[in-house]
Scaffold this motif. Structure first.
Motif, PDB file in Angstrom:
ATOM      1  N   ALA A  39       0.823  -1.212   0.000  1.00 29.47           N
ATOM      2  CA  ALA A  39       0.000   0.000   0.000  1.00 29.47           C
ATOM      3  C   ALA A  39       0.853   1.257   0.000  1.00 29.47           C
ATOM      4  CB  ALA A  39      -0.927   0.000   1.215  1.00 29.47           C
ATOM      5  N   ALA A  40       2.148   1.106   0.287  1.00 31.02           N
ATOM      6  CA  ALA A  40       3.073   2.243   0.307  1.00 31.02           C
ATOM      7  C   ALA A  40       3.776   2.373  -1.039  1.00 31.02           C
ATOM      8  CB  ALA A  40       4.112   2.056   1.415  1.00 31.02           C
ATOM      9  N   PRO A  41       4.240   3.585  -1.398  1.00 29.35           N
ATOM     10  CA  PRO A  41       5.052   3.742  -2.610  1.00 29.35           C
ATOM     11  C   PRO A  41       6.421   3.091  -2.402  1.00 29.35           C
ATOM     12  CG  PRO A  41       4.144   5.849  -1.844  1.00 29.35           C
ATOM     13  CD  PRO A  41       3.990   4.878  -0.729  1.00 29.35           C
ATOM     14  N   VAL A  42       6.723   2.052  -3.154  1.00 31.71           N
ATOM     15  CA  VAL A  42       7.935   1.258  -2.921  1.00 31.71           C
ATOM     16  C   VAL A  42       8.715   1.070  -4.222  1.00 31.71           C
ATOM     17  CG1 VAL A  42       8.819  -1.016  -2.268  1.00 31.71           C
ATOM     18  CG2 VAL A  42       6.992   0.040  -0.930  1.00 31.71           C
ATOM     19  N   ILE A  43      10.029   1.259  -4.127  1.00 28.51           N
ATOM     20  CA  ILE A  43      10.947   0.991  -5.245  1.00 28.51           C
ATOM     21  C   ILE A  43      11.966  -0.055  -4.804  1.00 28.51           C
ATOM     22  CG2 ILE A  43      12.696   1.963  -6.797  1.00 28.51           C
ATOM     23  CD1 ILE A  43      11.368   4.669  -6.495  1.00 28.51           C
ATOM     24  N   TRP A  44      12.219  -1.027  -5.661  1.00 26.25           N
ATOM     25  CA  TRP A  44      13.260  -2.039  -5.416  1.00 26.25           C
ATOM     26  C   TRP A  44      14.401  -1.797  -6.397  1.00 26.25           C
ATOM     27  CZ3 TRP A  44      14.256  -6.484  -2.423  1.00 26.25           C
ATOM     28  CH2 TRP A  44      15.288  -7.302  -2.900  1.00 26.25           C
ATOM     29  N   ILE A  45      15.631  -1.737  -5.898  1.00 26.54           N
ATOM     30  CA  ILE A  45      16.794  -1.542  -6.768  1.00 26.54           C
ATOM     31  C   ILE A  45      17.882  -2.549  -6.391  1.00 26.54           C
ATOM     32  CG2 ILE A  45      18.539   0.075  -7.617  1.00 26.54           C
ATOM     33  CD1 ILE A  45      16.741   2.362  -6.782  1.00 26.54           C
ATOM     34  N   MET A  46      18.319  -3.321  -7.354  1.00 26.90           N
ATOM     35  CA  MET A  46      19.463  -4.206  -7.145  1.00 26.90           C
ATOM     36  C   MET A  46      20.732  -3.436  -7.486  1.00 26.90           C
ATOM     37  SD  MET A  46      20.502  -7.731  -9.100  1.00 26.90           S
ATOM     38  CE  MET A  46      22.171  -8.402  -8.910  1.00 26.90           C
ATOM     39  N   VAL A  47      21.574  -3.224  -6.479  1.00 31.38           N
ATOM     40  CA  VAL A  47      22.860  -2.543  -6.668  1.00 31.38           C
ATOM     41  C   VAL A  47      23.967  -3.564  -6.426  1.00 31.38           C
ATOM     42  CG1 VAL A  47      24.384  -0.690  -5.918  1.00 31.38           C
ATOM     43  CG2 VAL A  47      21.896  -0.336  -5.933  1.00 31.38           C
ATOM     44  N   GLU A  48      24.663  -3.894  -7.478  1.00 33.76           N
ATOM     45  CA  GLU A  48      25.729  -4.891  -7.413  1.00 33.76           C
ATOM     46  C   GLU A  48      27.069  -4.216  -7.125  1.00 33.76           C
ATOM     47  OE1 GLU A  48      27.190  -8.650 -10.136  1.00 33.76           O
ATOM     48  OE2 GLU A  48      26.676  -6.773 -11.137  1.00 33.76           O
TER      49      GLU A  48
END
Length: 238
Positions: free
Chosen positions: A164-173
């Motif tokens: 329900a929240a604004p969410v961003i997923w980022i894979m940082v290698e």
């Protein structure tokens, strides 16, 4: 012509956001976690002078936080490290400037330096982070960002979508020598509703040996066209 228009749009967004970021800058700086280091390089100097073991959880966690801070700058994030005691799970905070808005979105960032794949539970932990946000990053329209070293599993992607929240997923290698690469970026409908409609994900290419192009990392697109504040070449993913 399209690239010239994108550069002009980037400049307009930067100018429009300047006053807004200036108002929030002192708040973000007051949340800075350490008086002894404020970048990856200064942290490495501090770690060497204090004989901090590279295998300690403090070293690994702090190193990854600074790596994410510098890497996300290429995606137009302007961040300050806040991680430390009583940080309520907030490692970085700041703003995300995108061409669809005349002002930047406020963001709270968690950095997971785990080698193992993360579980959907990490998204629930991210949602709980909002309660501990400092002044200026409270209320509605705040975006939660989770950075991790591994690609999002099916369960994590579903948890991001349903949040329900604004969410961003980022894979940082972490590719070594103080360099990070963005390998995956996704967000839910709540982020789009805040103004990210039209913003997409592409693959950044740079010239390789003998003029060949070599895939390097994920970047952003705007209405299907390359958009990047630093001007590298992008191709739309998919």
């Amino acid at each position: 012509m399209i690239r010239q228009q994108n550069r002009l749009l980037t400049r307009v967004c930067q100018v429009a956001a300047l006053n807004y970021e200036t108002r929030c800058y002192s708040t973000a700086r007051s949340c800075s976690a350490s008086p002894t280091h404020n970048s990856l390089q200064t942290f490495l100097t501090h770690a060497q002078s204090t004989n901090l073991s590279p295998t300690s959880t403090v070293y690994i966690g702090t190193h990854y936080e600074y790596l994410c801070l510098s890497t996300l700058h290429r995606l137009s994030f302007n961040l300050t490290r806040t991680g430390g005691r009583s940080d309520h799970g907030i490692d970085l905070l700041g703003h995300w400037t995108i061409p669809s808005l005349p002002f930047p979105l406020r963001v709270l960032v968690q950095c997971k330096a785990l080698k193992a794949k993360t579980s959907p539970e990490t998204i629930r932990e991210l949602e709980g982070m909002f309660a501990g946000a400092p002044v200026g990053w409270r209320g509605e329209n705040i975006v939660g960002v989770l950075c991790a070293k591994r690609e999002a599993t099916k369960g994590v992607r579903e948890a991001v979508r349903r949040s329900a929240a604004p969410v961003i997923w980022i894979m940082v290698e972490d590719v070594g020598q103080g360099t990070g690469k963005v390998k995956q970026m996704l967000w839910n409908q709540r982020v789009s509703q805040l103004g990210a409609e039209g913003v997409g994900v592409g693959v950044r290419y740079l010239p390789g040996a003998e003029g060949k192009e070599v895939e390097t990392e994920v970047g952003l697109t705007w209405k299907g066209e390359a958009w990047d504040p630093h001007g590298e070449s992008l191709r739309e993913e998919g």
